[in-house]
Motif scaffolding. Sequence first.
Motif, PDB file in Angstrom:
ATOM      1  N   CYS A 179     -29.410  55.656-112.568  1.00 27.65           N
ATOM      2  CA  CYS A 179     -28.474  55.728-111.453  1.00 27.65           C
ATOM      3  C   CYS A 179     -29.110  55.226-110.160  1.00 27.65           C
ATOM      4  O   CYS A 179     -30.316  55.030-110.074  1.00 27.65           O
ATOM      5  CB  CYS A 179     -27.982  57.147-111.254  1.00 27.65           C
ATOM      6  N   SER A 180     -28.275  55.090-109.153  1.00 33.17           N
ATOM      7  CA  SER A 180     -28.709  54.740-107.811  1.00 33.17           C
ATOM      8  C   SER A 180     -29.457  55.919-107.194  1.00 33.17           C
ATOM      9  O   SER A 180     -29.176  57.078-107.496  1.00 33.17           O
ATOM     10  CB  SER A 180     -27.460  54.424-106.965  1.00 33.17           C
ATOM     11  N   ASP A 181     -30.372  55.598-106.303  1.00 36.61           N
ATOM     12  CA  ASP A 181     -31.077  56.647-105.566  1.00 36.61           C
ATOM     13  C   ASP A 181     -30.380  56.956-104.238  1.00 36.61           C
ATOM     14  O   ASP A 181     -30.947  57.578-103.356  1.00 36.61           O
ATOM     15  CB  ASP A 181     -32.541  56.271-105.344  1.00 36.61           C
ATOM     16  N   GLY A 182     -29.134  56.501-104.107  1.00 39.89           N
ATOM     17  CA  GLY A 182     -28.375  56.703-102.877  1.00 39.89           C
ATOM     18  C   GLY A 182     -28.271  55.429-102.056  1.00 39.89           C
ATOM     19  O   GLY A 182     -27.718  55.430-100.965  1.00 39.89           O
ATOM     20  N   THR A 183     -28.794  54.331-102.609  1.00 41.60           N
ATOM     21  CA  THR A 183     -28.719  53.023-101.966  1.00 41.60           C
ATOM     22  C   THR A 183     -28.215  52.016-102.998  1.00 41.60           C
ATOM     23  O   THR A 183     -28.097  52.334-104.178  1.00 41.60           O
ATOM     24  CB  THR A 183     -30.100  52.553-101.463  1.00 41.60           C
ATOM     25  N   THR A 184     -27.960  50.806-102.562  1.00 41.99           N
ATOM     26  CA  THR A 184     -27.574  49.749-103.511  1.00 41.99           C
ATOM     27  C   THR A 184     -28.778  48.912-103.915  1.00 41.99           C
ATOM     28  O   THR A 184     -28.638  47.915-104.604  1.00 41.99           O
ATOM     29  CB  THR A 184     -26.503  48.818-102.896  1.00 41.99           C
ATOM     30  N   THR A 185     -29.968  49.342-103.501  1.00 43.25           N
ATOM     31  CA  THR A 185     -31.181  48.572-103.795  1.00 43.25           C
ATOM     32  C   THR A 185     -32.279  49.404-104.449  1.00 43.25           C
ATOM     33  O   THR A 185     -33.406  48.925-104.609  1.00 43.25           O
ATOM     34  CB  THR A 185     -31.740  47.945-102.500  1.00 43.25           C
ATOM     35  N   GLY A 186     -31.983  50.622-104.846  1.00 40.71           N
ATOM     36  CA  GLY A 186     -32.959  51.480-105.503  1.00 40.71           C
ATOM     37  C   GLY A 186     -32.322  52.183-106.685  1.00 40.71           C
ATOM     38  O   GLY A 186     -31.264  52.797-106.546  1.00 40.71           O
TER      39      GLY A 186
END
Length: 179
Positions: free
Chosen positions: A146-153
């Motif tokens: 899943c995402s870490d809360g960003t669209t790049t992590g």
Amino acid sequence: MFYVSDIYTTPPDKFETALQKETYRILQSLHIPFVRVATDAAITMEKCINIDRKLDMKMVKTLFLCNRQQTAFYLFITLGDKPFKSKDFSNKLKVSRVSFAPVGLMESMLGTKIGAATVFSAIHDNKNAVGIVIDKEVAAEEWYGCSDGTTTGFLKISTAQIIHNFLPFVGHIPAIIEV
């Protein structure tokens, strides 16, 4: 070409959002191991295929849903390649028909923008205004991507640790449904 970094086992040196910073802080405090990659912006499941290959897992699809009155909210976590059918979801939970929640509510309630919806948004939901609903097929997977809360992590974590350690820690017991 879509950029995917090497694999890391530590948090990023610099955080893009408060949610991302809090995500890694909680994972470390709960001693939940993870691996992660940094990427170009990935807001579609098609872009996530490259991340899946790198991390050797399947990225989940996380949808922020609400009823027409915007009084009931759900974070639905399903397989990335599985189509979403509002009628099936609503019938399983025995709730009014749902649709995608407005972008503004996603940002204010979950602390994320389009493409970055994540189970970690439960960190910000201290009033339990958002029900966490997990597809039974996701719950059966060994790994949770899943995402870490960003669209790049993006992260790879044990699914069991998300369900049994992280979610209870932030005060959420997920509903697991078969759709």
